[in-house]
Design a protein around this motif. Structure first.
Motif, PDB file in Angstrom:
ATOM      1  N   ALA A  60      14.546   8.626 -24.474  1.00  0.00           N
ATOM      2  CA  ALA A  60      13.916   9.126 -23.246  1.00  0.00           C
ATOM      3  C   ALA A  60      13.113  10.392 -23.522  1.00  0.00           C
ATOM      4  CB  ALA A  60      14.971   9.373 -22.178  1.00  0.00           C
ATOM      5  N   VAL A  61      13.659  11.286 -24.326  1.00  0.00           N
ATOM      6  CA  VAL A  61      12.942  12.518 -24.676  1.00  0.00           C
ATOM      7  C   VAL A  61      11.732  12.188 -25.540  1.00  0.00           C
ATOM      8  CG1 VAL A  61      13.104  14.673 -25.993  1.00  0.00           C
ATOM      9  CG2 VAL A  61      14.945  14.024 -24.425  1.00  0.00           C
ATOM     10  N   GLN A  62      11.922  11.318 -26.523  1.00  0.00           N
ATOM     11  CA  GLN A  62      10.803  10.937 -27.386  1.00  0.00           C
ATOM     12  C   GLN A  62       9.677  10.317 -26.574  1.00  0.00           C
ATOM     13  OE1 GLN A  62      13.054   8.471 -30.122  1.00  0.00           O
ATOM     14  NE2 GLN A  62      12.812   9.982 -31.760  1.00  0.00           N
ATOM     15  N   LEU A  63      10.034   9.506 -25.597  1.00  0.00           N
ATOM     16  CA  LEU A  63       9.034   8.832 -24.772  1.00  0.00           C
ATOM     17  C   LEU A  63       8.152   9.836 -24.031  1.00  0.00           C
ATOM     18  CD1 LEU A  63       8.304   5.911 -24.234  1.00  0.00           C
ATOM     19  CD2 LEU A  63       9.898   5.905 -22.319  1.00  0.00           C
ATOM     20  N   ILE A  71       2.374   4.074 -25.787  1.00  0.00           N
ATOM     21  CA  ILE A  71       3.608   3.608 -25.160  1.00  0.00           C
ATOM     22  C   ILE A  71       3.454   2.157 -24.727  1.00  0.00           C
ATOM     23  CG2 ILE A  71       5.150   3.912 -23.180  1.00  0.00           C
ATOM     24  CD1 ILE A  71       4.476   6.904 -23.276  1.00  0.00           C
ATOM     25  N   ALA A  72       4.387   1.322 -25.158  1.00  0.00           N
ATOM     26  CA  ALA A  72       4.391  -0.080 -24.714  1.00  0.00           C
ATOM     27  C   ALA A  72       4.803  -0.111 -23.240  1.00  0.00           C
ATOM     28  CB  ALA A  72       5.350  -0.900 -25.563  1.00  0.00           C
ATOM     29  N   PRO A  73       4.169  -0.953 -22.450  1.00  0.00           N
ATOM     30  CA  PRO A  73       4.438  -0.965 -21.004  1.00  0.00           C
ATOM     31  C   PRO A  73       5.896  -1.258 -20.629  1.00  0.00           C
ATOM     32  CG  PRO A  73       2.653  -2.486 -21.560  1.00  0.00           C
ATOM     33  CD  PRO A  73       3.164  -1.913 -22.836  1.00  0.00           C
ATOM     34  N   HIS A  74       6.617  -1.965 -21.455  1.00  0.00           N
ATOM     35  CA  HIS A  74       7.990  -2.360 -21.130  1.00  0.00           C
ATOM     36  C   HIS A  74       9.043  -1.343 -21.562  1.00  0.00           C
ATOM     37  CE1 HIS A  74       7.274  -3.832 -25.226  1.00  0.00           C
ATOM     38  NE2 HIS A  74       8.554  -3.565 -25.413  1.00  0.00           N
ATOM     39  N   TRP A  75       8.680  -0.316 -22.302  1.00  0.00           N
ATOM     40  CA  TRP A  75       9.683   0.599 -22.836  1.00  0.00           C
ATOM     41  C   TRP A  75      10.513   1.280 -21.755  1.00  0.00           C
ATOM     42  CZ3 TRP A  75       6.680   3.425 -27.290  1.00  0.00           C
ATOM     43  CH2 TRP A  75       6.560   2.546 -28.387  1.00  0.00           C
ATOM     44  N   ALA A  76       9.879   1.804 -20.736  1.00  0.00           N
ATOM     45  CA  ALA A  76      10.625   2.521 -19.690  1.00  0.00           C
ATOM     46  C   ALA A  76      11.595   1.581 -18.971  1.00  0.00           C
ATOM     47  CB  ALA A  76       9.666   3.168 -18.694  1.00  0.00           C
ATOM     48  N   GLY A 136      17.606  -3.756 -27.257  1.00  0.00           N
ATOM     49  CA  GLY A 136      17.985  -2.571 -28.032  1.00  0.00           C
ATOM     50  C   GLY A 136      16.945  -2.180 -29.061  1.00  0.00           C
ATOM     51  N   ARG A 137      16.176  -3.142 -29.503  1.00  0.00           N
ATOM     52  CA  ARG A 137      15.101  -2.875 -30.479  1.00  0.00           C
ATOM     53  C   ARG A 137      14.109  -1.844 -29.938  1.00  0.00           C
ATOM     54  NH1 ARG A 137      14.007  -3.501 -35.721  1.00  0.00           N
ATOM     55  NH2 ARG A 137      11.814  -3.120 -35.976  1.00  0.00           N
ATOM     56  N   THR A 138      14.024  -1.750 -28.619  1.00  0.00           N
ATOM     57  CA  THR A 138      13.127  -0.780 -27.981  1.00  0.00           C
ATOM     58  C   THR A 138      13.420   0.636 -28.470  1.00  0.00           C
ATOM     59  OG1 THR A 138      12.889  -2.170 -26.033  1.00  0.00           O
ATOM     60  CG2 THR A 138      12.410   0.167 -25.752  1.00  0.00           C
ATOM     61  N   LEU A 139      14.692   0.958 -28.676  1.00  0.00           N
ATOM     62  CA  LEU A 139      15.062   2.295 -29.158  1.00  0.00           C
ATOM     63  C   LEU A 139      14.439   2.570 -30.518  1.00  0.00           C
ATOM     64  CD1 LEU A 139      18.838   2.163 -28.195  1.00  0.00           C
ATOM     65  CD2 LEU A 139      17.018   3.363 -26.968  1.00  0.00           C
ATOM     66  N   LEU A 140      14.462   1.575 -31.385  1.00  0.00           N
ATOM     67  CA  LEU A 140      13.864   1.724 -32.718  1.00  0.00           C
ATOM     68  C   LEU A 140      12.346   1.801 -32.635  1.00  0.00           C
ATOM     69  CD1 LEU A 140      16.075  -0.857 -34.653  1.00  0.00           C
ATOM     70  CD2 LEU A 140      16.314   1.633 -34.607  1.00  0.00           C
ATOM     71  N   ASP A 141      11.756   1.004 -31.750  1.00  0.00           N
ATOM     72  CA  ASP A 141      10.299   1.018 -31.589  1.00  0.00           C
ATOM     73  C   ASP A 141       9.814   2.376 -31.091  1.00  0.00           C
ATOM     74  OD1 ASP A 141      10.329  -1.636 -32.385  1.00  0.00           O
ATOM     75  OD2 ASP A 141      10.145  -2.429 -30.342  1.00  0.00           O
ATOM     76  N   ILE A 142      10.506   2.931 -30.111  1.00  0.00           N
ATOM     77  CA  ILE A 142      10.138   4.257 -29.594  1.00  0.00           C
ATOM     78  C   ILE A 142      10.265   5.298 -30.699  1.00  0.00           C
ATOM     79  CG2 ILE A 142      10.859   6.116 -28.021  1.00  0.00           C
ATOM     80  CD1 ILE A 142      11.625   3.869 -26.010  1.00  0.00           C
TER      81      ILE A 142
END
Length: 172
Positions: A60-63, A71-76, A136-142
């Motif tokens: 969340a902080v990195q984002l 930023i990928a649209p689906h991350w949030a 969960g892969r979203t965390l790694l992508d961010i």
């Protein structure tokens, strides 16, 4: 990921042991295999669970520090879904901890009731664990994008002048 291997093994088992409409040939054996899948998935998540809250907070902080165009649209929405899934998993764990504690204290819980509680927790956790496996892969992508993002320098506020300090002391 281990959870992906568990899901692939389940899909292979399910395909082989169900008819064209998805009904199991042997409901009892199929049910026991499902209980095994749920338990394996719960165990696979445990190393992540211990630091999941921190992983979500870090992402969340990195984002907030990644350029909007990166930023990928689906991350949030994935972070929200992961947070909700984690909250439910923590609640399920807490509920089962009460059963486990009751087994040790004055309210004895039978072995059968304990095993049923464990199986029920794992079954209820399945969809939330699946959320973590799928998103969960979203965390790694961010994190990967945050590492490549240029560092934003934060300018320190100038030190207050002596006159400003005196004015603040008079008001104070």
């Amino acid at each position: 990921m281990e959870s992906e291997a568990i899901l692939a093994a389940w899909d292979a088992y399910s395909d082989k042991h169900t008819d064209a409409d998805g009904w199991p040939y042997d409901e009892v054996t199929y049910g026991w295999r499902m209980v095994q899948r749920d338990a394996e998935t719960w165990r696979a998540f445990q190393p992540v669970r211990t630091c999941a809250r921190q992983l979500l907070s870090t992402a969340a902080v990195q984002l907030q520090h990644i350029n909007a165009g990166d930023i990928a649209p689906h991350w949030a929405s994935h972070l929200r879904e992961l947070t909700q899934a984690l909250e439910r998993l923590e609640a399920l764990r807490s509920e089962h901890d009460k059963v486990r504690e009751a087994r040790r204290t004055s309210e004895p819980v039978s072995q059968e009731a304990f095993v049923d509680s464990l199986a029920e927790r794992n079954e209820e956790a399945w969809s939330h664990l699946d959320t973590w496996a799928a998103k969960g892969r979203t965390l790694l992508d961010i994190h990967a994008v945050a590492l490549k993002a240029p560092v934003r320098w934060i300018r320190a506020a100038p030190a207050p002048t002596a006159a400003a300090v005196r004015r603040a002391a008079r008001r104070g």
